[in-house]
Structure formats: structure tokens, C-alpha cells
Write an enzyme that holds these catalytic residues in place. Structure first.
Site, PDB file in Angstrom:
ATOM      1  N   CYS A   2       0.814  -1.201   0.001  1.00  0.00           N
ATOM      2  CA  CYS A   2      -0.068   0.010   0.140  1.00  0.00           C
ATOM      3  C   CYS A   2       0.827   1.342  -0.069  1.00  0.00           C
ATOM      4  CB  CYS A   2      -0.931   0.177   1.219  1.00  0.00           C
ATOM      5  SG  CYS A   2      -2.644   0.061   0.325  1.00  0.00           S
TER       6      CYS A   2
HETATM    7  N1  GLN Z   1      -3.155  -6.090  -3.899  1.00  0.00           N
HETATM    8  C1  GLN Z   1      -1.727  -6.023  -3.330  1.00  0.00           C
HETATM    9  C2  GLN Z   1      -1.339  -6.985  -2.205  1.00  0.00           C
HETATM   10  O1  GLN Z   1      -2.320  -7.588  -1.745  1.00  0.00           O
HETATM   11  C3  GLN Z   1      -1.333  -4.849  -2.985  1.00  0.00           C
HETATM   12  C4  GLN Z   1      -2.133  -4.152  -1.687  1.00  0.00           C
HETATM   13  C5  GLN Z   1      -2.398  -2.593  -1.574  1.00  0.00           C
HETATM   14  O2  GLN Z   1      -1.839  -1.627  -2.105  1.00  0.00           O
HETATM   15  N2  GLN Z   1      -2.746  -2.506  -0.383  1.00  0.00           N
HETATM   16  O3  GLN Z   1      -0.528  -7.046  -1.839  1.00  0.00           O
END
Ligand code: GLN
Length: 252
Positions: A2
Site C-alpha cells: 500500500c
Molecule cells: N493487492 C496487493 C497486495 O495484496 C497490494 C495491496 C495494496 O496496495 N494495499 O499485496
């Protein structure tokens, strides 16, 4: 992931890049200031960096929150590099947990991170790729899958900026939706996309940092608008609309 960050420039310690800045990636794990989705990034972290004279980066990834790894501050204090890509993770619902699911993902000299999600994973992946890339995934996550699509393009000789833009274009053309902020480096140049979340960059002290959000309140940070493709080296940063690239070269 994230929140993610990449740096290319004069050699710095991982600590000065990631831990010391008042709003740096370390702090962004529990108190991001600009995150649009999710609140904390406690589902693991990863740091990839290049040692001088070796084009293949090292990676240190853990499934614990970055603040819960007592070994990291010491390691980060003595490890120095001129090119780094790091991320703190907030796992998307329905994706695998664990170290292998934490960015950066790697192949040869490449390091990659994805901030966002592929909606409907894993069912939505079926229509987007042949089955082989799915079987070889390092982790059962949307990000590892999108990385497999990028790697296919890089291995066939596609330039890194085109590889990122073409992957987003192909996924969306096949009906895939989500948020696709990608970050990619070979240790010399950083390439990134904005498609649904925040991204900033700053050129300072002969280096360049590209990050989900500013790591301090010093001047020099510039925000990248949505749906852009950024290419950054210490000497130059260019930002172009994703659409202009797609239209210009017919990459689909
Ligand atoms: N979908 C990705 C993961 O699960 C990135 C998640 C995000 O950006 N919060 O690692």
C-alpha cells in the site's frame, strides 16, 4: 503494497532513506498521510537494493509489520546502496499472506512493486492470461500475477515504461478493473505508473526518490497526477499520460 518507494542516486544507508525521514516508509506502515485505501500497512514489508558491481539486487522481506522486526534497524544502518525499492503491505482481501507475497518481486536485475488491486482476483485473472503464468506465481496474489504479465513483456525485450503501460492497457482491454500503481527499477532508472492511488517524486542531492507520498515536509516534492507514466533518473524525470503512450505506439 500500500505504500512504496524507489530511490536512485548517490549511495545512502537504508536507514537514512526509509527509517529516519519523519514521514518515511517506516512510519507510513502505521501512519500514512495520503493513503486512499486501507489504514495501516502491517501485512509485511520488503526492501530490495543493489550492491555495487552486482546487477542482481538483494532482497529482505518479512511477513511481520516493519516496526515488528527488531533486526531491521541495525541492518538498515550498515547497508548502503545507490538504488533501492521498498514497500510496506496492506494485503488485499482474498490474497495470500506471507513473505513471498511481499514486494518487491524480482526477476534478474528487476525489482517491482504494485500498490492497488486487481478486482475480483483470482477469478478475474482467468480471462486475462494464458494459464502458464498463473502456475508459476511466486505467491497467490494479484500483484504477483500482474508482475508475471510485466515480466513476460520485459523478457521479450519490451522497454520498461512500455511494459508497464501495456500491461495496464491489456488488463483493462480484457475487462479487468482495479488500481494499478506500479513501481519498477533495474537499479539505474525508475519507472512508475499512477492508476488509482497517490505518487510523488523529488530530485534532491543528485538523486531521485519516487514514493507513494512525501517522506518529509521539505520542499521539492511534486505530485504525479492520475493515469500517468513516470520515468525517473537522477538527471531527469519525465511524466506522460498513460493514454498518450498507448495511442502513440499501438501497444495492445
Ligand atoms: N493487492 C496487493 C497486495 O495484496 C497490494 C495491496 C495494496 O496496495 N494495499 O499485496
Amino acid at each position: 503494497m500500500c505504500r512504496h518507494l524507489a530511490y536512485v542516486g548517490p549511495e545512502v544507508s537504508l536507514k537514512s532513506l526509509l527509517i529516519d525521514p519523519p514521514y518515511g516508509l517506516y512510519r507510513q506502515a502505521w501512519a500514512p498521510r495520503m493513503q486512499r485505501h486501507g489504514t495501516v500497512n502491517a501485512d509485511g514489508f520488503g526492501i530490495g537494493w543493489y550492491a555495487s558491481g552486482d546487477p542482481v539486487p538483494a532482497r529482505y522481506r518479512r511477513a511481520v509489520p516493519i516496526w515488528g522486526d527488531p533486526s531491521l534497524p541495525d541492518l538498515a544502518r550498515v547497508t548502503r546502496s545507490s538504488a533501492v525499492l521498498a514497500a510496506v503491505r496492506d494485503a488485499t482481501v482474498g490474497t495470500a499472506l506471507g513473505e513471498a507475497a511481499a514486494a518487491p518481486f524480482a526477476s534478474g536485475s528487476w525489482l517491482f512493486s504494485h500498490n492497488g488491486l486487481l478486482a475480483g482476483w483470482p477469478a478475474s485473472a482467468a480471462g486475462l492470461a494464458r494459464v502458464e503464468p498463473l502456475l508459476a506465481l511466486e505467491a497467490m496474489t494479484d500483484s504477483a500475477f500482474l508482475w508475471a504479465l510485466v515480466v513476460e513483456r520485459l523478457r521479450s525485450g519490451t522497454a520498461p515504461d512500455i511494459a508497464l503501460a501495456a500491461t495496464i492497457d491489456a488488463v483493462e482491454a480484457a475487462g479487468g478493473t482495479g488500481r494499478f500503481n506500479f513501481l519498477l527499477t533495474d537499479g539505474r532508472t525508475i519507472v512508475a505508473t499512477t492508476a488509482g492511488d497517490t505518487l510523488w517524486y523529488r530530485r534532491a542531492d543528485d538523486g531521485v526518490t519516487v514514493a507513494s507520498e512525501p517522506c518529509d515536509d521539505e520542499p521539492g516534492w511534486a505530485e504525479v497526477p492520475d493515469r500517468q507514466l513516470l520515468t525517473a533518473a537522477p538527471s531527469q524525470v519525465t511524466v506522460r499520460p498513460l493514454s498518450s503512450l498507448n495511442e502513440g505506439i499501438g501497444i495492445r
